[in-house]
Structure formats: C-alpha cells, structure tokens
Design an enzyme around this catalytic site. Structure first.
Site, mmCIF file in Angstrom:
data_model
loop_
_atom_site.group_PDB
_atom_site.id
_atom_site.type_symbol
_atom_site.label_atom_id
_atom_site.label_comp_id
_atom_site.label_asym_id
_atom_site.label_seq_id
_atom_site.Cartn_x
_atom_site.Cartn_y
_atom_site.Cartn_z
ATOM 1 N N SER A 98 0.840 -1.204 0.000
ATOM 2 C CA SER A 98 0.000 0.000 0.000
ATOM 3 C C SER A 98 0.870 1.247 0.000
ATOM 4 C CB SER A 98 -0.885 0.040 1.247
ATOM 5 O OG SER A 98 -1.577 -1.167 1.409
HETATM 6 N N1 SAH Z 1 0.423 -5.055 4.310
HETATM 7 C C1 SAH Z 1 1.021 -5.508 3.088
HETATM 8 C C2 SAH Z 1 0.102 -5.271 1.918
HETATM 9 C C3 SAH Z 1 -0.102 -6.530 1.171
HETATM 10 S S1 SAH Z 1 -1.356 -6.514 -0.052
HETATM 11 C C4 SAH Z 1 2.394 -4.916 2.886
HETATM 12 O O1 SAH Z 1 2.826 -4.068 3.675
HETATM 13 O O2 SAH Z 1 3.060 -5.321 1.940
HETATM 14 C C5 SAH Z 1 -2.591 -7.503 0.722
HETATM 15 C C6 SAH Z 1 -2.246 -8.916 0.988
HETATM 16 O O3 SAH Z 1 -3.401 -9.555 1.521
HETATM 17 C C7 SAH Z 1 -1.835 -9.746 -0.230
HETATM 18 O O4 SAH Z 1 -0.542 -10.226 -0.038
HETATM 19 C C8 SAH Z 1 -2.866 -10.878 -0.269
HETATM 20 O O5 SAH Z 1 -2.326 -12.123 -0.665
HETATM 21 C C9 SAH Z 1 -3.325 -10.914 1.187
HETATM 22 N N2 SAH Z 1 -4.614 -11.564 1.434
HETATM 23 C C10 SAH Z 1 -5.758 -11.503 0.711
HETATM 24 N N3 SAH Z 1 -6.722 -12.249 1.292
HETATM 25 C C11 SAH Z 1 -6.160 -12.807 2.404
HETATM 26 C C12 SAH Z 1 -6.637 -13.702 3.427
HETATM 27 N N4 SAH Z 1 -7.876 -14.193 3.426
HETATM 28 N N5 SAH Z 1 -5.780 -14.034 4.410
HETATM 29 C C13 SAH Z 1 -4.517 -13.567 4.449
HETATM 30 N N6 SAH Z 1 -4.018 -12.747 3.515
HETATM 31 C C14 SAH Z 1 -4.823 -12.357 2.499
#
Ligand code: SAH
Length: 257
Positions: A98
């Site tokens: 993000s």
């Molecule tokens: N906070 C992260 C942002 C990652 S983007 C950072 O700092 O990089 C959001 C993430 O949520 C993705 O990697 C995706 O695979 C994950 N995601 C989506 N649905 C999910 C679920 N049900 N459980 C765990 N992770 C999930």
C-alpha cells in the site's frame, strides 16, 4: 510512550535466505537490499514523513513509526528509487504494498481505538494484520503496538516477508501462513485488527477476536461497487461502525495458495 525498543539494527549483508528451502522461486524470497546508501534513504524517508504530516497525519506515534522503517528494504531492487514516493508498488504474485499515506492513515485510525482514548502516547496492545504481503506494514505496526500477528494466504509472500523481516530481527512480529478471513484465534483478543485486502464485509471472526475497547480498520465493498474504509469499535455497549473514504485494495480471498 514505551519506545525503549532499540531501533532496527541495519546490516547490509543478507542472512541465510528462505530460498534455500526450495519451496518458492528464489526471486520471491530474496531479502531486498537497498541500492542507495542508508544516509540518503534517511533523508528521503524524512521528506516522506514531512509530506505525510502536510497531508494531515498528525499522530506523532505514526509519524515516528513511518520514519523508523526502511520501506526501500521491502520492495524489489528495480523499484527502490520509488520506495518513498506516495505510491503503491508491486510485490509479486499480483499483490501490492500500500502507498505510505494509506498505511499511515490506517494506523492512525487504529490508534484511535476506544481503549487508547485519552492516551495519546501509548502503544496499542496485540494487533492482527490480515495480509502480510512483503511485511512492510507489519514492521510499521511493530513500532506502535506491543505485539503484531500478521497472516498471509500466499506462501510465496509469507516466505518473502519472513526473509525481508529477518533482517530487522523483530521478536514481537509473528508471521503466519493461513486464511486471514478466519482471523487468528490463538493470538486473540486483539486490541486492533487491520486488513490490507478488501472483502464484501468484515468477517465475523475478526469481530469476535477483537477485545472490548479494540478497533478494526478494513477496506470493504461499498454500495457504489467500489471500496471504502470501515472502522468498527467494540465498546461495552456494542459495536460502533463508521464508513470513511473510498480506497482501492487488492481483494480479500479465502483459502491458502
Ligand atoms: N500489508 C502488506 C500489503 C499486502 S497486499 C504490505 O505491507 O506489503 C494484501 C495482501 O493480503 C496480499 O498479499 C494478499 O495475498 C493478502 N490476502 C488476501 N486475502 C487474504 C486472506 N484471506 N488471508 C490472508 N491474507 C490475504
């Protein structure tokens, strides 16, 4: 404020990589090394923090946390030059880190949890992050919370976050591979729950794993077909829900892949 925790030890040589386990492609798990000297990145990061303050982020805990974490260590080396721009960046497997203003905004909201009302200096207790991605937000959360549980459903990213965070030796960040739609009951109750992926609605499991006085901050589908940030407080009188600005997050999906 309890900020006695030492700042990150910066080591420029990678430790043993999770790639040696051979489960995921080495390109996904290699710790991301900075290609700029750390003094230069300190200055660029300080400018990023100034911009966040100018955009309205006012909680000193958040500004300090954003200034403390090397974002460039979490992005691919080809993107290092953009690490401190206010933009989301690809982190592999179709997911994105993000943009800093969104991370700061959501963490500022999280620190507005009822339990911290009138305690502008204090850390949050245990926090659950849904969607570890590259691990950046977990490292920022670690600056403002006593403990961070972060769950990711994609093994490649879980391993990559592990490799990225190993560098910082954070003993209070726990990474789990699993379906975050179910929350993570073993760490409950949480003072805060923050989601980095947006679903139809906030799963019931998150609400039940939230402590009284705790707050959930999550993107969810909005009536117009887009997404909006939702804040849910658990108070002794029940749940209080607030729908805020439009956002654009990757989808919340169930199951592990
Ligand atoms: N906070 C992260 C942002 C990652 S983007 C950072 O700092 O990089 C959001 C993430 O949520 C993705 O990697 C995706 O695979 C994950 N995601 C989506 N649905 C999910 C679920 N049900 N459980 C765990 N992770 C999930």
């Amino acid at each position: 404020m309890a900020t006695q925790r030492p700042s990150f030890p910066v080591r420029l040589t990678p430790t043993a990589s999770a790639a040696t386990r051979g489960r995921v492609p080495a390109t996904l798990v290699k710790p991301m090394m900075p290609s700029t000297p750390s003094m230069a990145s300190d200055a660029v990061r300080a400018r990023m923090v100034q911009k966040l303050a100018a955009q309205g982020i006012s909680d000193p805990r958040v500004l300090r946390a954003m200034g403390a974490v090397d974002r460039h260590r979490f992005v691919d080396s080809a993107l290092v030059n953009q690490a401190y721009e206010d933009t989301s960046l690809p982190i592999g497997l179709g997911q994105t880190i993000s943009k800093p203003s969104v991370v700061a905004r959501m963490i500022e909201l999280l620190l507005g949890a009822p339990a911290l009302a009138g305690k502008p200096q204090e850390r949050l207790g245990r926090v659950l992050e849904i969607g570890t991605g590259c691990g950046y937000q977990a490292a920022v959360l670690n600056q403002v919370a006593t403990e961070v549980y972060s769950i990711e459903r994609l093994r490649g990213l879980h391993e990559r976050a592990r490799a990225n965070l190993r560098h910082f030796r954070l003993t209070t960040v726990h990474l789990m591979l699993g379906d975050g739609m179910l929350g993570y009951a073993k760490g409950a109750p949480y003072a805060g729950i923050i989601a980095a992926a947006g679903g139809e609605a906030v799963p019931e499991a998150w609400v039940s794993q939230l402590a009284v006085g705790g707050r959930i901050v999550a993107p969810t589908h909005s009536a117009n077909g887009g997404q909006a940030l939702v804040v849910i407080d658990k108070t002794p009188r029940g749940l209080e829900r607030l729908i805020l600005e439009a956002v654009h997050f990757v989808p919340l999906k169930s199951g592990i892949a």
